[in-house]
Structures are given as structure tokens and as C-alpha cells.
Write an enzyme that holds these catalytic residues in place. Structure first.
Site, PDB file in Angstrom:
ATOM      1  N   TYR A  93      42.741  29.951  40.304  1.00  0.00           N
ATOM      2  CA  TYR A  93      43.941  30.173  41.098  1.00  0.00           C
ATOM      3  C   TYR A  93      44.938  29.030  40.931  1.00  0.00           C
ATOM      4  O   TYR A  93      44.630  27.870  41.234  1.00  0.00           O
ATOM      5  CB  TYR A  93      43.592  30.379  42.578  1.00  0.00           C
ATOM      6  CG  TYR A  93      42.644  31.548  42.829  1.00  0.00           C
ATOM      7  CD1 TYR A  93      42.503  32.571  41.892  1.00  0.00           C
ATOM      8  CD2 TYR A  93      41.896  31.637  43.978  1.00  0.00           C
ATOM      9  CE1 TYR A  93      41.643  33.637  42.101  1.00  0.00           C
ATOM     10  CE2 TYR A  93      41.028  32.709  44.205  1.00  0.00           C
ATOM     11  CZ  TYR A  93      40.908  33.694  43.256  1.00  0.00           C
ATOM     12  OH  TYR A  93      40.049  34.742  43.469  1.00  0.00           O
TER      13      TYR A  93
ATOM     14  N   HIS B 171      32.876  34.190  38.337  1.00  0.00           N
ATOM     15  CA  HIS B 171      34.087  34.968  38.688  1.00  0.00           C
ATOM     16  C   HIS B 171      34.033  36.401  38.130  1.00  0.00           C
ATOM     17  O   HIS B 171      34.427  37.360  38.780  1.00  0.00           O
ATOM     18  CB  HIS B 171      35.324  34.226  38.179  1.00  0.00           C
ATOM     19  CG  HIS B 171      36.563  34.512  38.980  1.00  0.00           C
ATOM     20  ND1 HIS B 171      37.568  33.601  39.155  1.00  0.00           N
ATOM     21  CD2 HIS B 171      36.976  35.616  39.657  1.00  0.00           C
ATOM     22  CE1 HIS B 171      38.529  34.134  39.891  1.00  0.00           C
ATOM     23  NE2 HIS B 171      38.192  35.357  40.203  1.00  0.00           N
TER      24      HIS B 171
ATOM     25  N   SER C  61      40.738  41.506  48.219  1.00  0.00           N
ATOM     26  CA  SER C  61      41.922  42.362  48.396  1.00  0.00           C
ATOM     27  C   SER C  61      41.694  43.413  49.487  1.00  0.00           C
ATOM     28  O   SER C  61      42.006  44.597  49.296  1.00  0.00           O
ATOM     29  CB  SER C  61      42.326  43.032  47.071  1.00  0.00           C
ATOM     30  OG  SER C  61      42.487  42.088  46.034  1.00  0.00           O
ATOM     31  N   PRO C  62      41.174  42.998  50.655  1.00  0.00           N
ATOM     32  CA  PRO C  62      40.857  43.989  51.697  1.00  0.00           C
ATOM     33  C   PRO C  62      42.104  44.654  52.269  1.00  0.00           C
ATOM     34  O   PRO C  62      42.012  45.721  52.870  1.00  0.00           O
ATOM     35  CB  PRO C  62      40.156  43.149  52.773  1.00  0.00           C
ATOM     36  CG  PRO C  62      40.706  41.757  52.588  1.00  0.00           C
ATOM     37  CD  PRO C  62      40.908  41.612  51.107  1.00  0.00           C
ATOM     38  N   LEU C  63      43.286  44.009  52.053  1.00  0.00           N
ATOM     39  CA  LEU C  63      44.551  44.609  52.498  1.00  0.00           C
ATOM     40  C   LEU C  63      45.261  45.285  51.326  1.00  0.00           C
ATOM     41  O   LEU C  63      46.441  45.607  51.421  1.00  0.00           O
ATOM     42  CB  LEU C  63      45.460  43.515  53.091  1.00  0.00           C
ATOM     43  CG  LEU C  63      44.883  42.774  54.301  1.00  0.00           C
ATOM     44  CD1 LEU C  63      45.771  41.587  54.684  1.00  0.00           C
ATOM     45  CD2 LEU C  63      44.730  43.732  55.483  1.00  0.00           C
ATOM     46  N   ALA C  64      44.521  45.489  50.238  1.00  0.00           N
ATOM     47  CA  ALA C  64      45.134  46.051  49.023  1.00  0.00           C
ATOM     48  C   ALA C  64      46.389  45.270  48.663  1.00  0.00           C
ATOM     49  O   ALA C  64      47.407  45.839  48.270  1.00  0.00           O
ATOM     50  CB  ALA C  64      45.433  47.534  49.202  1.00  0.00           C
ATOM     51  N   GLN C  65      46.317  43.953  48.852  1.00  0.00           N
ATOM     52  CA  GLN C  65      47.451  43.055  48.601  1.00  0.00           C
ATOM     53  C   GLN C  65      48.689  43.538  49.344  1.00  0.00           C
ATOM     54  O   GLN C  65      49.753  43.726  48.759  1.00  0.00           O
ATOM     55  CB  GLN C  65      47.693  42.875  47.100  1.00  0.00           C
ATOM     56  CG  GLN C  65      46.493  42.238  46.409  1.00  0.00           C
ATOM     57  CD  GLN C  65      46.736  41.830  44.981  1.00  0.00           C
ATOM     58  OE1 GLN C  65      47.657  42.332  44.343  1.00  0.00           O
ATOM     59  NE2 GLN C  65      45.901  40.932  44.473  1.00  0.00           N
TER      60      GLN C  65
HETATM   61  P1  NDP Z   1      44.798  40.708  50.181  1.00  0.00           P
HETATM   62  O1  NDP Z   1      44.397  42.137  50.275  1.00  0.00           O
HETATM   63  O2  NDP Z   1      44.091  39.708  50.985  1.00  0.00           O
HETATM   64  O3  NDP Z   1      46.365  40.663  50.492  1.00  0.00           O
HETATM   65  C1  NDP Z   1      47.113  39.477  50.546  1.00  0.00           C
HETATM   66  C2  NDP Z   1      48.524  39.862  50.991  1.00  0.00           C
HETATM   67  O4  NDP Z   1      48.460  40.384  52.316  1.00  0.00           O
HETATM   68  C3  NDP Z   1      49.502  38.698  51.026  1.00  0.00           C
HETATM   69  O5  NDP Z   1      50.737  39.197  50.567  1.00  0.00           O
HETATM   70  C4  NDP Z   1      49.592  38.365  52.518  1.00  0.00           C
HETATM   71  O6  NDP Z   1      50.851  37.850  52.848  1.00  0.00           O
HETATM   72  C5  NDP Z   1      49.400  39.708  53.144  1.00  0.00           C
HETATM   73  N1  NDP Z   1      48.823  39.617  54.498  1.00  0.00           N
HETATM   74  C6  NDP Z   1      47.828  38.811  54.937  1.00  0.00           C
HETATM   75  N2  NDP Z   1      47.563  39.034  56.232  1.00  0.00           N
HETATM   76  C7  NDP Z   1      48.431  39.996  56.640  1.00  0.00           C
HETATM   77  C8  NDP Z   1      48.663  40.649  57.870  1.00  0.00           C
HETATM   78  N3  NDP Z   1      47.931  40.379  58.977  1.00  0.00           N
HETATM   79  N4  NDP Z   1      49.641  41.606  57.925  1.00  0.00           N
HETATM   80  C9  NDP Z   1      50.380  41.913  56.828  1.00  0.00           C
HETATM   81  N5  NDP Z   1      50.207  41.318  55.620  1.00  0.00           N
HETATM   82  C10 NDP Z   1      49.226  40.371  55.529  1.00  0.00           C
HETATM   83  O7  NDP Z   1      44.793  40.353  48.631  1.00  0.00           O
HETATM   84  P2  NDP Z   1      44.156  39.251  47.692  1.00  0.00           P
HETATM   85  O8  NDP Z   1      44.164  39.849  46.343  1.00  0.00           O
HETATM   86  O9  NDP Z   1      44.788  37.950  47.913  1.00  0.00           O
HETATM   87  O10 NDP Z   1      42.620  39.184  48.135  1.00  0.00           O
HETATM   88  C11 NDP Z   1      42.112  38.278  49.082  1.00  0.00           C
HETATM   89  C12 NDP Z   1      41.343  37.148  48.439  1.00  0.00           C
HETATM   90  O11 NDP Z   1      40.231  37.640  47.712  1.00  0.00           O
HETATM   91  C13 NDP Z   1      42.131  36.361  47.377  1.00  0.00           C
HETATM   92  O12 NDP Z   1      43.101  35.532  47.948  1.00  0.00           O
HETATM   93  C14 NDP Z   1      41.019  35.674  46.657  1.00  0.00           C
HETATM   94  O13 NDP Z   1      40.547  34.568  47.403  1.00  0.00           O
HETATM   95  C15 NDP Z   1      39.977  36.785  46.595  1.00  0.00           C
HETATM   96  N6  NDP Z   1      40.083  37.588  45.351  1.00  0.00           N
HETATM   97  C16 NDP Z   1      39.021  37.537  44.470  1.00  0.00           C
HETATM   98  C17 NDP Z   1      39.071  38.213  43.285  1.00  0.00           C
HETATM   99  C18 NDP Z   1      37.915  38.143  42.339  1.00  0.00           C
HETATM  100  O14 NDP Z   1      38.049  38.546  41.189  1.00  0.00           O
HETATM  101  N7  NDP Z   1      36.783  37.650  42.773  1.00  0.00           N
HETATM  102  C19 NDP Z   1      40.237  39.027  42.883  1.00  0.00           C
HETATM  103  C20 NDP Z   1      41.265  39.077  43.910  1.00  0.00           C
HETATM  104  C21 NDP Z   1      41.163  38.380  45.079  1.00  0.00           C
HETATM  105  P3  NDP Z   1      51.115  36.278  53.134  1.00  0.00           P
HETATM  106  O15 NDP Z   1      50.467  35.551  51.994  1.00  0.00           O
HETATM  107  O16 NDP Z   1      52.580  36.193  53.170  1.00  0.00           O
HETATM  108  O17 NDP Z   1      50.463  35.940  54.445  1.00  0.00           O
END
Ligand code: NDP
Length: 284
Positions: free
Chosen positions: A55, A113, A194-198
Site C-alpha cells: 500500500y 498477499h 472491501s466490505p463496503l465494496a469500496q
Molecule cells: P472498503 O470497502 O473498505 O471501502 C473503502 C471506502 O469506503 C473509502 O472510500 C471510505 O471513504 C469509504 N467508507 C468508509 N467508511 C464509510 C462509511 N461509514 N460510510 C461511507 N463510506 C465509508 O474498501 P477497501 O478496498 O479499502 O477494503 C478495506 C481494506 O481491506 C483495505 O483498506 C485493505 O486494508 C484491505 N484489502 C485487502 C486486499 C487484499 O488483497 N488482501 C484487497 C483490498 C483491500 P474514506 O476513506 O473517505 O473514509
């Protein structure tokens, strides 16, 4: 109400929501807010922090290192090794690099990873060396599908794997076919990334779906909180949303207390059905 917990290695209970860090450390302007968000999360009980050498090319680990200042012992710290570093001396050097950037002497969990460069035998051996050296407490994997897990289970020491971190959200439910039930059977926690589908980017319209929003209204919650509550309603599954603002972190921590009824879960799952058969493991 008691919040839902996940038990790692049969010993370490953690709240079922943690904190992700992908895309942190990309901009100096946002650093202070990212550090504040992570620290606010730990204060509210989101004590697992997930990061990776990948990252921001190590800069996310530096943000986490800053956030850990004075609170290292409260945190269950997870980082990940690139597949091409996941064996022999390279694994030792990669782990030492992560520890340096994180400003700590040990990781609570170190994940492969994704797989591809080294055989599982070599990766498991490197992980065992790192445990002996006290640099990591336990190890796990990420992005391994059902067949990969069966192969890992055949390797000496492979069953010490503490978790599989995979993509999982209401709009991507392929793991429910075989991988998730198998992990549950093994008593091995699954970390849903990505539990919030980003924030809906990975699945168009997820946060705006009328059913999700109707259910959210009933709980005086947001759609994002309902998505997290749905993920952690599954046995042995924890969610690691990434949030770079204190307000998002506050909401995500509060989602630990949302209990969805069986009827609400059925409505959510009817809106986003699981695929009927085996599909390739979804990844980002
Ligand atoms: P998430 O599904 O966690 O989504 C992140 C997004 O959601 C950001 O834009 C964030 O905004 C927004 N968000 C967070 N909280 C809220 C809320 N309460 N309401 C509305 N929007 C919200 O996606 P990620 O892909 O980041 O997945 C989570 C984590 O999983 C990663 O950060 C990483 O640590 C891990 N990961 C691991 C992978 C692997 O290959 N092992 C691949 C992908 C992720 P803001 O930042 O502005 O708060």
C-alpha cells in the site's frame, strides 16, 4: 448488547470490525486525518489494523506506524508480504522492512498477499522462521480460493494458517459456495476485505439500493453500516473497512452493535443473491 467477536488462533478475541489502510499514505495532505482516523478507531474498539508492504509502496505502513505511537499494545497489527517476497531470506527482509516502517518489533499477523511466486512449503517455512525469530506472532493468507486452501492444508505446517483474507460484500457472495463454509468448519476466521465494496465503486449502486436504505432507516443507521452488519452476521467473519475520516470510523464502530433480523437478512440477500454455483474468487 455484547458486540460480536472473532477468535484468532483459538486465543485472541477481537471485535468483528477492524480497520483497513489501502490508499492511505498516498498524500502528505491527508496524512494527519488518516492518523487521527486510525487512532479514533482504536479508541472505539476497532483494534485490528490491516496494512501491507504494497500500500502506497510502504507509505501506508508509515501512517500506521505514526498512529501506533503510544498505543501499540492495544492493537492487533496485520501486514502482508508480496508473493515474490514470500520465501527464504526475501521474506525475512520484507518483514523487517514492514516492522521498520511500522515502528514496531512484531506483527500480530503476517499474510501472504496472494499466491504465485513461491510454493506453499517455502512460504510456510519462512513464516515459521519469522515466528521463531519473534518478528510475527502468527501467519495467514489472502486471496486463496477453496482449491488453494486444500493445497495449503497438505503442506507440513499449513494448518497453522490463522486466517484467509478475501473480498466479501453483499454484492459479491461467491465465497458462500464452498470457501466460507470450509473455513467455518475449520474454525478459521475469514477477514472480509472491501466490505463496503469500496463505497459502492466495486458494485454500482450498492449504497443507494432502496432495500438497504429502508433497512438502514429502521436501525437509524446508514447503508454502509448495514453492509458491515450484514458481513459480520456470518459466523467467523470479520470486516476491515478502510475509513480515512473520524466520522466514518465512528459509524463503522457503531455498526458492531447493529443486529439484523433474519427477515432483514433475507431481504438483503434477495436483493443481492449469491451466485448459484462455483465462481472464480473475486479479487481487486
Ligand atoms: P472498503 O470497502 O473498505 O471501502 C473503502 C471506502 O469506503 C473509502 O472510500 C471510505 O471513504 C469509504 N467508507 C468508509 N467508511 C464509510 C462509511 N461509514 N460510510 C461511507 N463510506 C465509508 O474498501 P477497501 O478496498 O479499502 O477494503 C478495506 C481494506 O481491506 C483495505 O483498506 C485493505 O486494508 C484491505 N484489502 C485487502 C486486499 C487484499 O488483497 N488482501 C484487497 C483490498 C483491500 P474514506 O476513506 O473517505 O473514509
Amino acid at each position: 448488547m455484547t458486540e460480536k467477536q472473532i477468535i484468532f488462533s483459538g486465543q485472541v478475541p477481537l471485535p468483528a470490525i477492524g480497520q483497513g489502510t489501502w490508499y492511505m499514505g498516498e498524500s502528505a495532505d491527508r496524512r494527519r486525518e488518516e492518523v487521527a482516523a486510525l487512532r479514533a478507531g482504536v479508541e472505539r474498539g476497532l483494534t485490528l489494523i490491516d496494512t501491507a508492504e504494497m500500500y502506497a509502496d510502504g507509505a501506508a505502513e508509515k501512517v500506521v506506524g505514526e498512529a501506533l505511537n503510544g498505543i501499540r499494545d492495544k492493537v492487533f497489527l496485520v501486514s502482508k508480504v508480496y508473493p515474490w517476497n514470500a520465501g527464504g531470506e526475501k521474506a525475512i527482509a520484507a518483514c523487517e522492512g514492514s516492522l521498520r516502517r511500522l515502528n514496531t518489533d512484531r506483527l500480530d499477523l503476517y499474510l501472504l498477499h496472494w499466491s504465485g511466486s513461491y510454493g506453499y512449503e517455502e512460504t510456510v517455512a519462512a513464516m515459521e522462521t519469522l515466528i521463531t525469530q519473534g518478528k510475527i506472532r502468527r501467519w495467514g493468507v489472502s486471496n486463496l480460493d477453496y482449491d488453494d486452501m486444500q493445497a495449503l492444508w497438505q503442506v507440513a505446517g499449513g494448518r497453522q494458517c490463522a486466517t484467509n483474507q478475501v473480498l466479501y460484500h453483499l454484492g459479491s457472495r461467491g465465497i458462500e459456495y464452498d470457501l466460507l463454509p470450509w473455513c467455518q468448519q475449520q474454525g478459521m476466521p475469514v477477514m472480509a476485505y472491501s466490505p463496503l465494496a469500496q463505497a459502492g465503486r466495486l458494485r454500482d449502486g450498492l449504497l443507494h439500493h432502496p432495500t438497504i436504505n429502508e433497512i438502514a432507516l429502521g436501525h437509524r443507521a446508514t447503508a454502509a453500516q448495514i453492509l458491515l452488519a450484514w458481513v459480520i452476521s456470518h459466523r467467523g467473519v470479520m470486516a476491515i473497512p478502510k475509513a480515512a475520516s473520524v466520522e466514518h470510523v465512528r459509524q463503522n464502530a457503531a455498526a458492531l452493535d447493529i443486529r439484523l433480523s433474519a427477515e432483514e437478512i433475507a431481504r438483503l440477500e434477495a436483493a443481492y443473491p449469491a451466485p448459484p454455483g462455483k465462481t472464480a474468487l473475486d479479487m481487486v
